[in-house]
Design an enzyme around this catalytic site. Structure first.
Site, PDB file in Angstrom:
ATOM      1  N   ASN A  91       0.802  -1.234   0.000  1.00  0.00           N
ATOM      2  CA  ASN A  91       0.000   0.000   0.000  1.00  0.00           C
ATOM      3  C   ASN A  91       0.833   1.281   0.000  1.00  0.00           C
ATOM      4  O   ASN A  91       0.366   2.314  -0.471  1.00  0.00           O
ATOM      5  CB  ASN A  91      -0.933  -0.032   1.224  1.00  0.00           C
ATOM      6  CG  ASN A  91      -1.569   1.306   1.477  1.00  0.00           C
ATOM      7  OD1 ASN A  91      -2.500   1.707   0.773  1.00  0.00           O
ATOM      8  ND2 ASN A  91      -1.061   2.036   2.460  1.00  0.00           N
ATOM      9  N   TYR A 156       3.295   9.557 -11.398  1.00  0.00           N
ATOM     10  CA  TYR A 156       2.316   8.879 -10.543  1.00  0.00           C
ATOM     11  C   TYR A 156       1.381   7.963 -11.349  1.00  0.00           C
ATOM     12  O   TYR A 156       1.328   6.754 -11.077  1.00  0.00           O
ATOM     13  CB  TYR A 156       1.544   9.903  -9.708  1.00  0.00           C
ATOM     14  CG  TYR A 156       0.607   9.286  -8.705  1.00  0.00           C
ATOM     15  CD1 TYR A 156       1.075   8.451  -7.698  1.00  0.00           C
ATOM     16  CD2 TYR A 156      -0.763   9.511  -8.766  1.00  0.00           C
ATOM     17  CE1 TYR A 156       0.217   7.863  -6.776  1.00  0.00           C
ATOM     18  CE2 TYR A 156      -1.631   8.940  -7.852  1.00  0.00           C
ATOM     19  CZ  TYR A 156      -1.137   8.118  -6.855  1.00  0.00           C
ATOM     20  OH  TYR A 156      -2.002   7.532  -5.951  1.00  0.00           O
ATOM     21  N   LYS A 160       1.129   3.757 -11.397  1.00  0.00           N
ATOM     22  CA  LYS A 160      -0.088   2.991 -11.071  1.00  0.00           C
ATOM     23  C   LYS A 160      -0.562   2.131 -12.256  1.00  0.00           C
ATOM     24  O   LYS A 160      -1.158   1.077 -12.056  1.00  0.00           O
ATOM     25  CB  LYS A 160      -1.192   3.934 -10.581  1.00  0.00           C
ATOM     26  CG  LYS A 160      -0.855   4.641  -9.257  1.00  0.00           C
ATOM     27  CD  LYS A 160      -0.602   3.679  -8.095  1.00  0.00           C
ATOM     28  CE  LYS A 160      -0.430   4.386  -6.749  1.00  0.00           C
ATOM     29  NZ  LYS A 160      -0.204   3.460  -5.638  1.00  0.00           N
TER      30      LYS A 160
HETATM   31  P1  NAD Z   1      -0.612   8.667   3.087  1.00  0.00           P
HETATM   32  O1  NAD Z   1       0.429   9.605   2.632  1.00  0.00           O
HETATM   33  O2  NAD Z   1      -1.565   9.044   4.142  1.00  0.00           O
HETATM   34  O3  NAD Z   1       0.075   7.283   3.508  1.00  0.00           O
HETATM   35  C1  NAD Z   1       1.125   6.745   2.772  1.00  0.00           C
HETATM   36  C2  NAD Z   1       1.756   5.627   3.538  1.00  0.00           C
HETATM   37  O4  NAD Z   1       2.908   5.209   2.805  1.00  0.00           O
HETATM   38  C3  NAD Z   1       2.230   6.058   4.918  1.00  0.00           C
HETATM   39  O5  NAD Z   1       1.995   5.034   5.849  1.00  0.00           O
HETATM   40  C4  NAD Z   1       3.719   6.272   4.727  1.00  0.00           C
HETATM   41  O6  NAD Z   1       4.461   5.986   5.879  1.00  0.00           O
HETATM   42  C5  NAD Z   1       4.036   5.270   3.637  1.00  0.00           C
HETATM   43  N1  NAD Z   1       5.210   5.706   2.898  1.00  0.00           N
HETATM   44  C6  NAD Z   1       5.356   6.836   2.170  1.00  0.00           C
HETATM   45  N2  NAD Z   1       6.606   6.890   1.688  1.00  0.00           N
HETATM   46  C7  NAD Z   1       7.246   5.790   2.129  1.00  0.00           C
HETATM   47  C8  NAD Z   1       8.553   5.255   1.972  1.00  0.00           C
HETATM   48  N3  NAD Z   1       9.482   5.890   1.254  1.00  0.00           N
HETATM   49  N4  NAD Z   1       8.849   4.083   2.564  1.00  0.00           N
HETATM   50  C9  NAD Z   1       7.926   3.428   3.274  1.00  0.00           C
HETATM   51  N5  NAD Z   1       6.677   3.858   3.461  1.00  0.00           N
HETATM   52  C10 NAD Z   1       6.352   5.021   2.894  1.00  0.00           C
HETATM   53  O7  NAD Z   1      -1.349   8.264   1.767  1.00  0.00           O
HETATM   54  P2  NAD Z   1      -2.651   7.431   1.446  1.00  0.00           P
HETATM   55  O8  NAD Z   1      -3.567   8.356   0.779  1.00  0.00           O
HETATM   56  O9  NAD Z   1      -3.129   6.620   2.579  1.00  0.00           O
HETATM   57  O10 NAD Z   1      -2.044   6.488   0.306  1.00  0.00           O
HETATM   58  C11 NAD Z   1      -1.910   5.094   0.421  1.00  0.00           C
HETATM   59  C12 NAD Z   1      -1.933   4.493  -0.965  1.00  0.00           C
HETATM   60  O11 NAD Z   1      -3.169   4.842  -1.583  1.00  0.00           O
HETATM   61  C13 NAD Z   1      -0.832   5.005  -1.896  1.00  0.00           C
HETATM   62  O12 NAD Z   1      -0.335   3.925  -2.656  1.00  0.00           O
HETATM   63  C14 NAD Z   1      -1.550   5.994  -2.792  1.00  0.00           C
HETATM   64  O13 NAD Z   1      -0.937   6.112  -4.048  1.00  0.00           O
HETATM   65  C15 NAD Z   1      -2.922   5.356  -2.883  1.00  0.00           C
HETATM   66  N6  NAD Z   1      -4.027   6.261  -3.253  1.00  0.00           N
HETATM   67  C16 NAD Z   1      -4.412   7.269  -2.429  1.00  0.00           C
HETATM   68  C17 NAD Z   1      -5.462   8.095  -2.822  1.00  0.00           C
HETATM   69  C18 NAD Z   1      -5.949   9.230  -1.947  1.00  0.00           C
HETATM   70  O14 NAD Z   1      -6.744  10.069  -2.424  1.00  0.00           O
HETATM   71  N7  NAD Z   1      -5.574   9.317  -0.710  1.00  0.00           N
HETATM   72  C19 NAD Z   1      -6.100   7.880  -4.044  1.00  0.00           C
HETATM   73  C20 NAD Z   1      -5.674   6.838  -4.853  1.00  0.00           C
HETATM   74  C21 NAD Z   1      -4.640   6.027  -4.440  1.00  0.00           C
END
Ligand code: NAD
Length: 248
Positions: A91, A156, A160
Site C-alpha cells: 500500500n 504517478y 499505477k
Molecule cells: P498517506 O500519505 O496518508 O500514507 C502513505 C503511507 O505510505 C504512509 O503510511 C507512509 O508511511 C508510507 N510511505 C510513504 N513513503 C514511504 C517510503 N518511502 N517508505 C515506506 N513507506 C512510505 O497516503 P494514502 O492516501 O493513505 O495512500 C496510500 C496508498 O493509496 C498510496 O499507494 C496511494 O498512491 C494510494 N491512493 C491514495 C489516494 C488518496 O486520495 N488518498 C487515491 C488513490 C490512491
C-alpha cells in the site's frame, strides 16, 4: 471474523488508507505486521491500535522498501515469528503533481522506486513463502489515475498503470500456486492530505465526483477486506475501483 487466524503484512500501514486496512484486518481476526517508513511513526501507530484494543496482535517494522535485501529480511522475520504469511498488502506510495517541464529524472525515479520497484521487492520473497505453504493473497494499492491518467505529475499515473500490469500478470502466473493477486484503485480519499485542504477546495473536488464526496479510508479498506477474505476465493487479476465513479 472474515480473516480469523490469517497473518498479514501491510506496507504504509502507519496512517491513511494503510492504517484503516490494518485496523480492519485486526478487527476481523488477523495478526498484522505493519511496515512504515520510520520507527517513530510505526510506534505511534502501534500505540494507537493498542489503545483501541489491547488484545489485537500487531507488530511493526520499518525496512527500507526500496532496498530488496532489507525487504526480504523483514518478510523472512515475519514468517519466522508467525510461521506463515497469508496476505501481503503493498500500500505504501507517493503521489506527484509536477508539470512535465519542471520534472527531474530523480523525482520521476523516486515515484517509480517506491510505487513499482518496492512492490516487486516485497512480492518476490513473499510469493515464495506463499507457494511453499500452499497459497496466499497479494493486494496492491493502485489508483483511479491508473485508468484515467492525470494532467500533471506523469510519474504517478505511470507507476499505477505499472501496478495494474504487475497485478494482472502475476495473477495469471501465480494462480497455479493458489496465490490470488488483486488491486484496489481508490479515487480521492479523505486521508490527512485531503483533510488538510481548505473546505472550498474539497467542495470543488467533490462536485466532480459522481457520488458527490471523497471516499473515506474505511470504505477503501472494506475492499481490501473483501479481497483478502474467502468471499473473494475466485477473484484474481481484478482492479477493483472504489472511487464513486470518478474514473468515468
Ligand atoms: P498517506 O500519505 O496518508 O500514507 C502513505 C503511507 O505510505 C504512509 O503510511 C507512509 O508511511 C508510507 N510511505 C510513504 N513513503 C514511504 C517510503 N518511502 N517508505 C515506506 N513507506 C512510505 O497516503 P494514502 O492516501 O493513505 O495512500 C496510500 C496508498 O493509496 C498510496 O499507494 C496511494 O498512491 C494510494 N491512493 C491514495 C489516494 C488518496 O486520495 N488518498 C487515491 C488513490 C490512491
Amino acid at each position: 471474523m472474515m480473516l480469523e487466524g490469517k497473518v498479514a503484512i501491510v506496507t504504509g500501514g502507519t496512517r491513511g488508507i494503510g492504517f484503516e486496512i490494518v485496523r480492519k484486518y485486526l478487527a476481523n481476526g488477523a495478526k498484522v505486521v505493519l511496515f512504515g517508513s520510520r520507527q517513530e511513526t510505526v510506534d505511534k501507530a502501534l500505540a494507537k491500535l493498542a489503545e483501541e484494543n489491547a488484545a489485537w496482535e500487531v507488530d511493526g517494522m520499518c525496512p527500507k522498501l526500496t532496498d530488496a535485501a532489507e525487504v526480504e529480511k523483514a518478510v523472512t522475520a515475519v514468517k519466522e515469528k508467525f510461521g506463515k504469511i497469508d496476505i501481503l498488502v503493498n500500500n505504501a506510495g507517493i503521489s506527484q503533481s509536477t508539470p512535465l517541464y519542471n520534472y527531474t529524472a530523480e523525482e520521476f525515479d523516486k515515484c517509480i522506486d517506491l510505487n513499482v520497484r518496492a512492490l516487486f521487492y516485497a512480492i518476490l520473497p513473499t510469493a515464495k513463502i506463499m507457494k511453499e505453504q500452499g497459497g496466499g493473497c497479494i493486494l496492491n494499492t493502485s489508483s483511479m489515475v491508473s485508468i484515467s491518467g492525470q494532467p500533471a505529475g506523469v510519474g504517478y499515473p505511470t507507476s499505477k498503470f505499472a501496478v495494474n500490469g504487475m497485478t494482472i500478470s502475476l495473477a495469471r502466473e501465480l494462480a497455479k500456486d493458489k496465490i490470488r493477486v488483486n488491486a484496489v484503485a481508490p479515487g480521492v480519499t479523505r486521508t490527512d492530505m485531503v483533510a488538510a485542504l481548505p473546505p472550498a477546495v474539497v467542495e470543488r473536488i467533490s462536485s466532480q465526483i459522481p457520488l458527490g464526496r471523497p471516499g473515506e479510508p474505511e470504505e477503501v479498506a472494506n475492499a481490501f477486506l473483501y479481497l483478502a477474505s474467502d468471499l473473494a476465493s475466485y477473484v484474481t487479476g481484478e482492479i477493483l475501483s472504489v472511487d464513486g465513479a470518478s474514473r468515468a
